[in-house]
Design a protein around this motif. Sequence first.
Motif, PDB file in Angstrom:
ATOM      1  N   ILE A  65       1.004  -1.057  -0.168  1.00 21.96           N
ATOM      2  CA  ILE A  65       0.219   0.016  -0.078  1.00 21.96           C
ATOM      3  C   ILE A  65       0.268   1.237   0.259  1.00 21.96           C
ATOM      4  O   ILE A  65       1.630   1.433   0.844  1.00 21.96           O
ATOM      5  N   PRO A  66       0.921   1.692  -0.893  1.00 24.92           N
ATOM      6  CA  PRO A  66       1.955   3.297  -0.547  1.00 24.92           C
ATOM      7  C   PRO A  66       0.602   4.741  -0.788  1.00 24.92           C
ATOM      8  O   PRO A  66       1.879   5.373  -0.851  1.00 24.92           O
ATOM      9  N   SER A  67      -0.500   4.768  -0.301  1.00 28.85           N
ATOM     10  CA  SER A  67      -1.007   6.323  -0.074  1.00 28.85           C
ATOM     11  C   SER A  67      -1.870   5.672   0.960  1.00 28.85           C
ATOM     12  O   SER A  67      -2.240   4.539   1.273  1.00 28.85           O
ATOM     13  N   LEU A  74      -6.414   0.531   5.681  1.00 26.82           N
ATOM     14  CA  LEU A  74      -5.162  -0.089   4.755  1.00 26.82           C
ATOM     15  C   LEU A  74      -4.318   1.047   5.191  1.00 26.82           C
ATOM     16  O   LEU A  74      -4.803   2.005   4.933  1.00 26.82           O
ATOM     17  N   LEU A  75      -3.036   0.806   5.937  1.00 24.89           N
ATOM     18  CA  LEU A  75      -1.961   1.988   5.841  1.00 24.89           C
ATOM     19  C   LEU A  75      -0.919   2.089   5.165  1.00 24.89           C
ATOM     20  O   LEU A  75      -0.758   0.916   4.536  1.00 24.89           O
ATOM     21  N   VAL A  76      -0.087   3.128   4.816  1.00 23.01           N
ATOM     22  CA  VAL A  76       0.829   3.165   4.073  1.00 23.01           C
ATOM     23  C   VAL A  76       1.383   1.912   4.683  1.00 23.01           C
ATOM     24  O   VAL A  76       1.672   2.270   6.101  1.00 23.01           O
ATOM     25  N   GLY A  77       2.480   1.267   4.035  1.00 24.37           N
ATOM     26  CA  GLY A  77       3.729   0.454   3.961  1.00 24.37           C
ATOM     27  C   GLY A  77       2.736  -1.135   4.617  1.00 24.37           C
ATOM     28  O   GLY A  77       3.859  -2.188   4.519  1.00 24.37           O
ATOM     29  N   LEU A 120      -0.396   1.538 -14.089  1.00 26.32           N
ATOM     30  CA  LEU A 120      -0.285   1.520 -12.597  1.00 26.32           C
ATOM     31  C   LEU A 120      -1.825   0.516 -11.921  1.00 26.32           C
ATOM     32  O   LEU A 120      -2.057   0.208 -12.139  1.00 26.32           O
ATOM     33  N   ASP A 121      -1.426   0.308 -10.430  1.00 27.11           N
ATOM     34  CA  ASP A 121      -2.420  -0.908  -9.801  1.00 27.11           C
ATOM     35  C   ASP A 121      -2.547   0.100  -8.514  1.00 27.11           C
ATOM     36  O   ASP A 121      -2.430   0.635  -7.618  1.00 27.11           O
ATOM     37  N   TYR A 122      -4.616   0.322  -8.697  1.00 33.63           N
ATOM     38  CA  TYR A 122      -4.628   0.855  -7.650  1.00 33.63           C
ATOM     39  C   TYR A 122      -5.522  -0.854  -6.661  1.00 33.63           C
ATOM     40  O   TYR A 122      -5.626  -1.073  -7.338  1.00 33.63           O
ATOM     41  N   ASP A 231     -12.180  11.623   1.973  1.00 34.37           N
ATOM     42  CA  ASP A 231     -12.396  13.176   1.135  1.00 34.37           C
ATOM     43  C   ASP A 231     -10.291  13.257   0.708  1.00 34.37           C
ATOM     44  O   ASP A 231      -9.824  14.329   0.589  1.00 34.37           O
ATOM     45  N   GLU A 232      -9.286  12.193   1.108  1.00 33.04           N
ATOM     46  CA  GLU A 232      -8.348  11.891   0.247  1.00 33.04           C
ATOM     47  C   GLU A 232      -7.662  10.828  -1.110  1.00 33.04           C
ATOM     48  O   GLU A 232      -6.486  10.181  -1.034  1.00 33.04           O
ATOM     49  N   SER A 233      -8.829  10.507  -1.779  1.00 32.49           N
ATOM     50  CA  SER A 233      -8.857   9.403  -2.440  1.00 32.49           C
ATOM     51  C   SER A 233      -9.127   9.850  -4.067  1.00 32.49           C
ATOM     52  O   SER A 233      -9.792  10.420  -3.971  1.00 32.49           O
TER      53      SER A 233
END
Length: 269
Positions: A65-67, A74-77, A120-122, A231-233
């Motif tokens: 997970i990059p973002s 899900l968390l970054v990392g 790119l994978d999302y 709101d951050e997606s």
Amino acid sequence: MNFALILFVALVVTGAIWLLDVLFLRRGRDRDAKEPLLVEYAKSFFPVILVVFALRSFLVEPFKIPSGSMMPTLLVGDFILVNKFAYGIRLPVIDRKIIGVGEPQRGDVMVFRYPGDPSLDYIKRVIGVPGDIVEYRDKKLTINGKLVPAAASGTYSYVGNGLNYITATVYKERLNGANHTMMVEPDKPPVYPTQVVDFPSRDNCSYNAEGEGFVCKVPAGKYFMMGDNRDESNDSRYWGFVPDRNIVGKAFFVWMNFDDFHRIGTTIR
């Protein structure tokens, strides 16, 4: 980088070298002669590459997970596993479905190739399936005229882009009979209309000019995706629908996070 293609090429090359040796080269060597180093390597690596290729292509594939677009789920990392056969068996490399097993359901967390750039994978959550009318106004989600239940369950704070400290309200949302968490920032609009691009089937969506919300009808063979960090997606609100051919698989398990070992073994809901 197309890792599946790299694996496939390595599989073909090592297999061809091994087969060439069995059919032709071996006959010209003395019985006690040592195998050429290239042949020895090919014989050693071919079975390993074959197993990895088969597992990755048809069973499970790892992703990182990059973002923060899927927080707090899900968390970054987070290193996650994705079920590759949940939505059908696809030919590797060309990603063409050959056997239908199941279809994405509302509430699934799904990995897919970004329609704007398939390299790119999302990862997002399935909000609308083909034929659904998805409406999102004033931070409230409605599907086919029915309000999706969401109950506030606390707050979540994290450091965002530019080292800004963000505190969002967390909700337990219920889709398709199952609960999951998502969060919103009360002071932000449901969508920024100026950031919406001209995507295929754009006329299926109607946006309020003031950013109060939108409504979209999901076309056949496509899916509407949103991040849990609403709101951050960067999601279907802005770049449109995900075609079935872009589906990679269903995320189901966190197997590692080097920054937070408590995340190991988390089931993705």
